[in-house]
Scaffold this active site. Structure first.
Site, mmCIF file in Angstrom:
data_model
loop_
_atom_site.group_PDB
_atom_site.id
_atom_site.type_symbol
_atom_site.label_atom_id
_atom_site.label_comp_id
_atom_site.label_asym_id
_atom_site.label_seq_id
_atom_site.Cartn_x
_atom_site.Cartn_y
_atom_site.Cartn_z
ATOM 1 N N VAL A 11 34.955 -52.632 -31.206
ATOM 2 C CA VAL A 11 33.970 -53.700 -31.409
ATOM 3 C C VAL A 11 33.867 -54.612 -30.184
ATOM 4 O O VAL A 11 32.770 -54.877 -29.686
ATOM 5 C CB VAL A 11 34.347 -54.528 -32.670
ATOM 6 C CG1 VAL A 11 33.552 -55.820 -32.742
ATOM 7 C CG2 VAL A 11 34.097 -53.694 -33.915
ATOM 8 N N PHE A 267 24.295 -42.316 -47.205
ATOM 9 C CA PHE A 267 25.644 -42.476 -47.782
ATOM 10 C C PHE A 267 25.759 -41.874 -49.183
ATOM 11 O O PHE A 267 26.452 -42.387 -50.047
ATOM 12 C CB PHE A 267 26.079 -43.959 -47.778
ATOM 13 C CG PHE A 267 26.542 -44.386 -46.416
ATOM 14 C CD1 PHE A 267 25.634 -44.569 -45.393
ATOM 15 C CD2 PHE A 267 27.887 -44.555 -46.137
ATOM 16 C CE1 PHE A 267 26.044 -44.922 -44.116
ATOM 17 C CE2 PHE A 267 28.303 -44.903 -44.866
ATOM 18 C CZ PHE A 267 27.372 -45.095 -43.855
ATOM 19 N N GLY A 271 31.584 -34.801 -50.558
ATOM 20 C CA GLY A 271 32.497 -34.038 -49.714
ATOM 21 C C GLY A 271 33.925 -34.507 -49.919
ATOM 22 O O GLY A 271 34.303 -34.856 -51.043
ATOM 23 N N GLY A 275 36.777 -42.088 -44.510
ATOM 24 C CA GLY A 275 38.034 -42.487 -43.880
ATOM 25 C C GLY A 275 37.677 -43.536 -42.853
ATOM 26 O O GLY A 275 36.662 -44.211 -42.979
ATOM 27 N N CYS A 278 37.679 -48.877 -41.300
ATOM 28 C CA CYS A 278 37.045 -50.012 -42.002
ATOM 29 C C CYS A 278 36.980 -49.890 -43.517
ATOM 30 O O CYS A 278 37.397 -50.806 -44.224
ATOM 31 C CB CYS A 278 35.643 -50.224 -41.434
ATOM 32 S SG CYS A 278 35.682 -50.822 -39.743
HETATM 33 N N1 LIG Z 1 35.748 -50.057 -35.449
HETATM 34 C C1 LIG Z 1 34.664 -50.307 -36.158
HETATM 35 O O1 LIG Z 1 33.821 -49.429 -36.378
HETATM 36 C C2 LIG Z 1 34.403 -51.682 -36.707
HETATM 37 C C3 LIG Z 1 33.124 -51.991 -37.194
HETATM 38 C C4 LIG Z 1 32.879 -53.261 -37.705
HETATM 39 C C5 LIG Z 1 33.913 -54.203 -37.726
HETATM 40 N N2 LIG Z 1 35.156 -53.877 -37.266
HETATM 41 C C6 LIG Z 1 36.203 -54.919 -37.279
HETATM 42 O O2 LIG Z 1 36.323 -55.429 -35.950
HETATM 43 C C7 LIG Z 1 37.700 -55.755 -35.674
HETATM 44 C C8 LIG Z 1 38.154 -54.995 -34.430
HETATM 45 O O3 LIG Z 1 38.143 -53.616 -34.734
HETATM 46 P P1 LIG Z 1 38.310 -52.494 -33.599
HETATM 47 O O4 LIG Z 1 38.083 -51.186 -34.255
HETATM 48 O O5 LIG Z 1 37.491 -52.883 -32.425
HETATM 49 O O6 LIG Z 1 39.878 -52.691 -33.247
HETATM 50 P P2 LIG Z 1 40.723 -51.981 -32.088
HETATM 51 O O7 LIG Z 1 42.071 -51.810 -32.655
HETATM 52 O O8 LIG Z 1 39.965 -50.813 -31.549
HETATM 53 O O9 LIG Z 1 40.761 -53.070 -30.910
HETATM 54 C C9 LIG Z 1 41.474 -54.276 -30.974
HETATM 55 C C10 LIG Z 1 41.827 -54.706 -29.555
HETATM 56 O O10 LIG Z 1 42.347 -56.028 -29.590
HETATM 57 C C11 LIG Z 1 43.421 -56.117 -28.659
HETATM 58 N N3 LIG Z 1 44.258 -57.269 -29.021
HETATM 59 C C12 LIG Z 1 45.107 -57.415 -30.052
HETATM 60 N N4 LIG Z 1 45.662 -58.636 -30.044
HETATM 61 C C13 LIG Z 1 45.158 -59.292 -28.979
HETATM 62 C C14 LIG Z 1 45.324 -60.592 -28.450
HETATM 63 N N5 LIG Z 1 46.136 -61.481 -29.024
HETATM 64 N N6 LIG Z 1 44.649 -60.930 -27.335
HETATM 65 C C15 LIG Z 1 43.834 -60.048 -26.745
HETATM 66 N N7 LIG Z 1 43.609 -58.792 -27.204
HETATM 67 C C16 LIG Z 1 44.266 -58.423 -28.310
HETATM 68 C C17 LIG Z 1 44.097 -54.778 -28.772
HETATM 69 O O11 LIG Z 1 44.923 -54.499 -27.659
HETATM 70 C C18 LIG Z 1 42.886 -53.843 -28.880
HETATM 71 O O12 LIG Z 1 42.448 -53.442 -27.609
HETATM 72 C C19 LIG Z 1 38.462 -55.411 -36.938
HETATM 73 O O13 LIG Z 1 38.595 -56.566 -37.723
HETATM 74 C C20 LIG Z 1 37.579 -54.411 -37.645
HETATM 75 O O14 LIG Z 1 37.756 -54.413 -39.033
HETATM 76 C C21 LIG Z 1 35.418 -52.645 -36.733
#
Ligand SMILES: NC(=O)c1ccc[n+]([C@@H]2O[C@H](COP(=O)([O-])OP(=O)(O)OC[C@H]3O[C@@H](n4cnc5c(N)ncnc54)[C@H](O)[C@@H]3O)[C@@H](O)[C@H]2O)c1
Length: 450
Positions: A11, A267, A271, A275, A278
């Site tokens: 994100v 959606f 299947g 997973g 989220c």
């Molecule tokens: N991945 C998705 O498709 C998606 C979609 C919508 C919302 N979200 C939400 O967005 C948020 C982030 O998800 P993601 O998939 O990008 O996570 P991710 O695990 O891919 O990335 C998180 C990043 O934050 C960094 N980090 C952790 N603690 C830190 C700190 N104190 N200072 C600086 N950097 C730090 C980590 O090193 C990592 O690079 C989550 O809450 C998730 O639920 C994710």
């Protein structure tokens, strides 16, 4: 505008790169030094189509983001600070908020006066207030605002989802933050930016709706949206299981209901279930919120239970056909939780592989992108990694299609059939092949609800 983004995961990095492309000055902070070193060279640490190109394109306008592990540099940069760190589930289903807490403390220590802190991470209701309190505790002299901007992007089409979002939701309790965010997103809302040629503007793309709410409602919107989508898939799976009993075809049933504009066709693919990082986490978190208020969220329990049972269903179907799995050679087509990503969080393939290994089967796997991640993240998983589907097929008693990558949709099934040995079972966990064609080739073809 000057923007800081904390966290360069799926994100954070997509948000930062898109905002830089739109012309904002962006600084990105992460605690992962290796990631930041790579990003400074333009190396993308995740698989996300065209993100490397988009990052490269920011150089053309001198907007290549600052990548740093130094909180002072990153926090002193931004008038707007996005929190985009992970909120992974704890054992009990609640989200682990320690990364958010660390961000709040960092912001309190280093941010500049009058900054706006925006939570993009998915967080429980009330987190806006909690983050406010933590920042205030860290620096009582700081004047700042907190808002919520839930993220709806899908891995695999994250740039498209950011540039052409269905909506932008802003939760803020006062107008200053709301107005600033509207200004930040103006090129998206008005669709006034020049799209990159690898992510063209869809024909007829209109202005993006800007939905303005209070912070708590914005936090609820994110959990509700994901829970609803997860519930739709679980609904399709429950109907698929009933279709199997009565002899109906779930793909026809879902087409029949999905064309109803009140329901919508997306959606509804039956299947082996959802997973990813989220859905499971967010449904669990919403369950926990309801339980805190002594409310019984029956639909959410059902959504989760139906989903995880679908993974066992695969094993059950194989047992029905093969009786004994001990000593059988089984191949999994796909590891990522969905196509076009290298993300293995809560991937059905991992549960299925572990269950098969436990029952004594020999398991081989392949995936066009996620295999390397799988090796790194699961060093104890006793599977054989092979390079492609045809190598996977060689001598296998059964193949299970787990991830519907485009490459697997286009497989030469006759070739796959020739390479296989034993009982020639093709278990199509995503209902992508034609039952008629697969059976004509000679497969013992099994799908879900057809
Ligand atoms: N991945 C998705 O498709 C998606 C979609 C919508 C919302 N979200 C939400 O967005 C948020 C982030 O998800 P993601 O998939 O990008 O996570 P991710 O695990 O891919 O990335 C998180 C990043 O934050 C960094 N980090 C952790 N603690 C830190 C700190 N104190 N200072 C600086 N950097 C730090 C980590 O090193 C990592 O690079 C989550 O809450 C998730 O639920 C994710």
């Amino acid at each position: 505008m000057k923007v800081s983004v904390i966290g360069t995961g799926y994100v954070g990095l997509v948000t930062a790169t898109c905002l830089a492309y739109l012309g904002h000055d962006v600084a990105c902070l992460d605690i992962d030094e290796k990631k930041i070193e790579g990003l400074k060279q333009g190396q993308i640490p995740i698989y996300e189509p065209n993100l490397d190109q988009l990052l490269e394109d920011t150089k053309k306008t001198n907007k290549f983001p600052i990548f740093t592990t130094d909180p002072k540099i990153a926090m002193e940069h931004g008038e707007i600070i996005f929190i985009a760190v992970g909120t992974p589930p704890k054992e009990n289903g609640e989200p682990d908020l320690r990364y958010i807490e660390a961000c709040a403390k960092t912001i309190g220590k280093h941010a500049k006066q009058d900054c706006i802190v925006i939570n993009k991470s998915t967080v429980p209701v009330g987190s806006g207030n909690w983050v406010y309190m933590l920042i205030e505790q860290a620096n009582p002299k700081l004047n700042f605002h907190v808002a919520s901007n839930p993220e709806f992007l899908r891995e695999g089409s994250a740039i498209f989802d950011t540039f052409y979002a269905d909506r932008i939701v802003i939760g803020a309790d006062e107008n200053f933050a709301r107005a600033k965010l509207k200004e930040l997103y103006k090129p998206l809302i008005e669709q006034s930016f020049t799209p990159p040629n690898y992510c063209p503007r869809p024909h007829g793309q209109a202005h993006i709706p800007f939905i303005s709410t209070d912070i708590t409602s914005a936090e609820m919107i994110k959990y509700s949206a994901n829970s609803f989508l997860a519930m739709k898939i679980s609904f399709a799976n429950q109907i698929a299981n009933i279709c199997d009993l009565v002899g109906a075809d779930v793909t026809e049933v879902m087409q029949g209901i999905g064309t109803d504009s009140r329901i919508g066709g997306k959606f509804l693919n039956a299947g082996i279930g959802w997973g990813g990082s989220c859905f499971g986490k967010d449904v669990q978190a919403l369950i926990k919120i309801a339980e805190e208020y002594d409310y019984n969220p029956e639909l959410l329990y059902g959504t989760t239970n139906v989903n995880y049972k679908q993974r066992n269903l695969v094993i059950k179907r194989l047992q029905d056909q093969m009786k004994i799995l001990k000593g059988k050679k089984i191949g999994l087509l796909g590891l990522a939780f969905k196509p076009n990503t290298d993300d293995l969080r809560d991937a059905p393939a991992l549960d299925i592989a572990k269950a098969l290994i436990k029952l004594g089967a020999s398991v081989s796997v392949t995936d066009p992108i996620a295999a390397e991640n799988c090796k790194k993240q699961n060093p104890d998983l006793e599977v054989n990694y092979v390079n492609d589907p045809y190598e996977l097929a060689q001598g296998k008693d059964a193949l299970i299609l787990v991830t519907e990558w485009d490459e697997y949709r286009k497989l030469d099934l006759e070739k796959v059939f020739r390479f296989m040995g034993g009982s020639k079972i093709l278990l199509d966990g995503r209902n992508i092949y034609s039952p008629v064609d697969a059976k004509k080739i000679g497969f013992n073809y099994i799908s879900i609800g057809r």
